[in-house]
Design an enzyme around this catalytic site. Structure first.
Site, PDB file in Angstrom:
ATOM      1  N   GLU A  86      39.946  -4.283 -68.704  1.00 18.63           N
ATOM      2  CA  GLU A  86      39.119  -5.468 -68.439  1.00 18.63           C
ATOM      3  C   GLU A  86      37.722  -5.143 -68.941  1.00 18.63           C
ATOM      4  O   GLU A  86      37.069  -4.246 -68.408  1.00 18.63           O
ATOM      5  CB  GLU A  86      39.091  -5.784 -66.942  1.00 18.63           C
ATOM      6  CG  GLU A  86      40.341  -6.466 -66.442  1.00 18.63           C
ATOM      7  CD  GLU A  86      40.640  -7.785 -67.143  1.00 18.63           C
ATOM      8  OE1 GLU A  86      39.706  -8.429 -67.663  1.00 18.63           O
ATOM      9  OE2 GLU A  86      41.824  -8.141 -67.198  1.00 18.63           O
ATOM     10  N   CYS A 118      30.362  -9.355 -65.664  1.00 27.31           N
ATOM     11  CA  CYS A 118      31.203  -9.590 -66.845  1.00 27.31           C
ATOM     12  C   CYS A 118      31.354 -11.086 -67.072  1.00 27.31           C
ATOM     13  O   CYS A 118      31.526 -11.538 -68.195  1.00 27.31           O
ATOM     14  CB  CYS A 118      32.560  -8.936 -66.665  1.00 27.31           C
ATOM     15  SG  CYS A 118      33.339  -9.381 -65.120  1.00 27.31           S
ATOM     16  N   ASN A 141      28.881  -2.608 -61.778  1.00 20.92           N
ATOM     17  CA  ASN A 141      28.305  -3.874 -61.295  1.00 20.92           C
ATOM     18  C   ASN A 141      28.953  -4.439 -60.031  1.00 20.92           C
ATOM     19  O   ASN A 141      28.340  -5.213 -59.326  1.00 20.92           O
ATOM     20  CB  ASN A 141      28.265  -4.917 -62.418  1.00 20.92           C
ATOM     21  CG  ASN A 141      29.620  -5.233 -62.985  1.00 20.92           C
ATOM     22  OD1 ASN A 141      30.580  -4.474 -62.819  1.00 20.92           O
ATOM     23  ND2 ASN A 141      29.722  -6.350 -63.667  1.00 20.92           N
TER      24      ASN A 141
HETATM   25  P1  NAD Z   1      30.965   1.530 -69.158  1.00 18.72           P
HETATM   26  O1  NAD Z   1      32.014   1.201 -70.176  1.00 18.72           O
HETATM   27  O2  NAD Z   1      29.734   2.185 -69.629  1.00 18.72           O
HETATM   28  O3  NAD Z   1      31.562   2.486 -68.025  1.00 18.72           O
HETATM   29  C1  NAD Z   1      32.682   2.125 -67.276  1.00 18.72           C
HETATM   30  C2  NAD Z   1      33.356   3.381 -66.745  1.00 18.72           C
HETATM   31  O4  NAD Z   1      33.945   4.094 -67.834  1.00 18.72           O
HETATM   32  C3  NAD Z   1      32.407   4.358 -66.047  1.00 18.72           C
HETATM   33  O5  NAD Z   1      33.050   4.886 -64.915  1.00 18.72           O
HETATM   34  C4  NAD Z   1      32.193   5.422 -67.123  1.00 18.72           C
HETATM   35  O6  NAD Z   1      31.832   6.690 -66.620  1.00 18.72           O
HETATM   36  C5  NAD Z   1      33.560   5.483 -67.766  1.00 18.72           C
HETATM   37  N1  NAD Z   1      33.590   6.016 -69.138  1.00 18.72           N
HETATM   38  C6  NAD Z   1      32.597   6.028 -70.050  1.00 18.72           C
HETATM   39  N2  NAD Z   1      33.031   6.579 -71.215  1.00 18.72           N
HETATM   40  C7  NAD Z   1      34.330   6.930 -71.014  1.00 18.72           C
HETATM   41  C8  NAD Z   1      35.331   7.551 -71.828  1.00 18.72           C
HETATM   42  N3  NAD Z   1      35.070   7.903 -73.073  1.00 18.72           N
HETATM   43  N4  NAD Z   1      36.548   7.745 -71.303  1.00 18.72           N
HETATM   44  C9  NAD Z   1      36.834   7.364 -70.027  1.00 18.72           C
HETATM   45  N5  NAD Z   1      35.923   6.787 -69.208  1.00 18.72           N
HETATM   46  C10 NAD Z   1      34.690   6.574 -69.695  1.00 18.72           C
HETATM   47  O7  NAD Z   1      30.648   0.165 -68.391  1.00 18.72           O
HETATM   48  P2  NAD Z   1      29.495  -0.136 -67.319  1.00 18.72           P
HETATM   49  O8  NAD Z   1      28.179  -0.140 -68.014  1.00 18.72           O
HETATM   50  O9  NAD Z   1      29.673   0.684 -66.106  1.00 18.72           O
HETATM   51  O10 NAD Z   1      29.868  -1.643 -66.907  1.00 18.72           O
HETATM   52  C11 NAD Z   1      29.435  -2.768 -67.619  1.00 18.72           C
HETATM   53  C12 NAD Z   1      30.537  -3.307 -68.506  1.00 18.72           C
HETATM   54  O11 NAD Z   1      31.701  -3.580 -67.725  1.00 18.72           O
HETATM   55  C13 NAD Z   1      30.170  -4.632 -69.143  1.00 18.72           C
HETATM   56  O12 NAD Z   1      30.597  -4.625 -70.480  1.00 18.72           O
HETATM   57  C14 NAD Z   1      30.948  -5.652 -68.335  1.00 18.72           C
HETATM   58  O13 NAD Z   1      31.226  -6.869 -69.008  1.00 18.72           O
HETATM   59  C15 NAD Z   1      32.183  -4.879 -68.026  1.00 18.72           C
HETATM   60  N6  NAD Z   1      32.886  -5.444 -66.866  1.00 18.72           N
HETATM   61  C16 NAD Z   1      34.050  -6.110 -67.087  1.00 18.72           C
HETATM   62  C17 NAD Z   1      34.729  -6.699 -66.029  1.00 18.72           C
HETATM   63  C18 NAD Z   1      36.007  -7.455 -66.264  1.00 18.72           C
HETATM   64  O14 NAD Z   1      36.761  -7.625 -65.310  1.00 18.72           O
HETATM   65  N7  NAD Z   1      36.296  -7.894 -67.476  1.00 18.72           N
HETATM   66  C19 NAD Z   1      34.217  -6.577 -64.742  1.00 18.72           C
HETATM   67  C20 NAD Z   1      33.021  -5.867 -64.545  1.00 18.72           C
HETATM   68  C21 NAD Z   1      32.376  -5.299 -65.623  1.00 18.72           C
END
Ligand code: NAD
Length: 499
Positions: A249, A283, A152
């Site tokens: 995060e 987020c 995002n």
């Molecule tokens: P996601 O968890 O699907 O993916 C995030 C990353 O993790 C991607 O690069 C993905 O390929 C990788 N990933 C997936 N499975 C993995 C595994 N088993 N091991 C290691 N890496 C793995 O998240 P998304 O859909 O890309 O993003 C949306 C989420 O991110 C929402 O829940 C949002 O709230 C959160 N977010 C949090 C913050 C914060 O600062 N708290 C900021 C932005 C987004």
């Protein structure tokens, strides 16, 4: 013919060892193929970590101000390329140009902050309890940093991690979201153009296999992850078992509280931006609205009137206010939650439908959606939907609003609209979140302040600001005893005193 992109490993742009690729398409119009990107595997991660390990010694010995100078040049180049990168980011991720411009600007701000941190990176000097003895702390880099990022904020979030990590003297393997590989490719190009030594950075594209291999690799002592709570929990477990430093995060379910004494016009602008900006895919998105009963009906009408006119479309077109969701699965998820909301007995006052018509039919559009009659404990009040869906809860008092705000698993951001100064100061203390806004929506973090959440949102670290540097450096304590005799702390401390 779409371009085929590569990983950046060991100082070169290289094809993945797997020989496999995936398509990256524009979520506003899926006919638009941006490129084919590597679907890498564990062997690519292994090569990347070996390269980053080789570069570590030279980079950690580079003076921090010199590391900072490179990051200043990164900032300058991002300023020059801001419009071009924002355009590419909107094409890839969907949010409107003003927002992708903000995303690049955040990277610029983080770069300049990091550059100046190169001339601070303070330790502490403190008095020893013994005579003729010096006591201080210094910071040491940790090693190869594994950085895993979500879709995002395709540029801001990778840079929140990369720039502090680099400034502290670590080398990097970046695994960006498979939904936004183009933006991270542009970012690595900029870092190289700014003069970052080639092996200090590695970029490995791909999905969860790549992330998993990075988390499990024995030569990666620190992992910084931003993404969903489900993925973060899994990563946290692995890192705990392997004794790795890990920053998580994760998701949010952020509430805006609107009291009966609030400036409703101001709150209206805030809720529209908080709930429907980035199509709700932040987020920190405002996904719950807790409204005092005395202004509830009026305020809901005001929101619905404005939200129904928000213009959906391609974020690169003038006048577009809300872009598409990132992919089909994201839209399916929103549709599932709308169904759940209806089954739970909430009332749909706006939206609840896909965007239709000639302009929208090839993208993952979903109309701004508002539920009223939402009760604390309903799934649409508790769970992260990550789309343009606002759940409105009627409350009787600030006490009740605080209880409802705190009654979810997550703890990222919160906001209160009021003119009552006592209420404003109370919520600073009592809302269980990492960030609280007063008279502003739940979104809008600035790059020089620490960012992060509590409970199921975060594991206690903070990104950027001065605290981001704590995560990426190890504190070492140094004692220098120049008394010429054995002095035992706690035992000899006061034995001879006073002279
Ligand atoms: P996601 O968890 O699907 O993916 C995030 C990353 O993790 C991607 O690069 C993905 O390929 C990788 N990933 C997936 N499975 C993995 C595994 N088993 N091991 C290691 N890496 C793995 O998240 P998304 O859909 O890309 O993003 C949306 C989420 O991110 C929402 O829940 C949002 O709230 C959160 N977010 C949090 C913050 C914060 O600062 N708290 C900021 C932005 C987004």
């Amino acid at each position: 013919m779409a371009k085929t992109f590569k990983n950046f490993i060991a100082g070169k742009w290289v094809a993945p060892a797997t020989g496999k690729y995936f398509d990256n398409r524009n979520p506003a119009d899926t006919r638009d193929l941006i490129g084919r990107f590597p679907l890498s595997g564990a062997a690519d991660v292994k090569r990347a970590v070996a390269s980053a390990s080789r570069a570590f010694d030279g980079w950690r010995r580079t003076p921090a101000p010199a590391r900072g100078d490179i990051l200043r040049r990164v900032g300058d180049l991002l300023v020059e390329r801001k419009a071009e990168i924002s355009n590419a980011m909107t094409r890839e991720m969907g949010k409107v140009l003003a927002e992708t411009g903000g995303d690049v600007q955040e990277a610029i701000d983080v770069a300049y902050y990091a550059a100046s941190e190169g001339r601070r990176l303070f330790g502490h000097t403190v008095p020893s309890e013994l005579r003729n003895k010096w006591a201080m702390t210094i910071r040491r880099p940790i090693g190869v940093a594994g950085l895993i990022t979500p879709f995002n904020f395709p540029m801001a979030i990778p840079t929140w991690k990369m720039f502090p990590a680099l400034l502290c003297g670590n080398t990097i393997v970046l695994k960006p979201s498979e939904d936004v590989p183009h933006t991270s490719t542009l970012l690595v190009e900029v870092l190289l153009e700014a003069g970052l030594p080639a092996e200090v950075i590695q970029l490995v594209h791909g999905g969860r296999e790549v992330g998993k291999a990075l988390v499990e690799h024995p030569d990666v002592p620190l992992i910084s992850f931003t993404g969903s709570t489900a993925t973060g929990s899994f990563i946290g477990e692995t890192c705990g078992r392997l004794h790795k430093r890990v920053s998580l995060e994760m998701g949010g379910k952020n509430a805006m509280i609107v009291m009966d004494d609030a400036d409703l016009e101001l709150a209206l602008d805030g809720v529209l931006w908080g709930a429907f900006g980035t199509t709700g895919q932040r987020c920190t998105a405002t996904s719950r609205l807790l409204v005092h009963r005395k202004v509830h009906d009026r305020f809901v009408r005001m929101i619905a009137d404005r939200a129904q006119d928000l213009k959906l479309g391609d974020g690169r077109k003038d006048g577009t206010e809300v872009g598409p969701l990132i992919h089909e699965a994201a839209r399916d998820k929103v549709e599932r939650y709308v169904q759940i909301g209806l089954e739970e007995g909430a009332e749909l006052v706006l939206g609840g439908k896909r965007g239709t018509g000639e302009r929208l039919k090839r993208g993952w559009f979903y109309k701004p959606t508002i539920f009223t009659g939402v009760k604390p404990g309903m799934r649409i009040e508790q769970e992260e939907i990550f789309g343009p869906v606002l759940s409105v809860v009627r409350v009787r008092s600030l006490d009740e609003a605080i209880r409802v705000n705190n009654g979810v698993a997550y703890g990222l951001s919160s906001s209160l609209y009021t003119r009552n100064v006592q209420g404003a100061f109370r919520v600073m203390e009592e809302l269980d979140n990492g960030i609280t806004y007063v008279n502003a929506p739940t979104i809008g973090a600035e790059a020089h302040l620490p960012f992060g959440g509590i409970k199921a949102t975060g594991n206690g670290h903070r990104e950027v600001g001065w605290q981001g540097y704590d995560f990426f450096s190890e504190t070492k304590v140094v004692y220098v005893d120049y008394s010429g005799k054995l002095q035992r702390a706690q035992i000899d401390t006061y034995a001879g005193a006073p002279d």
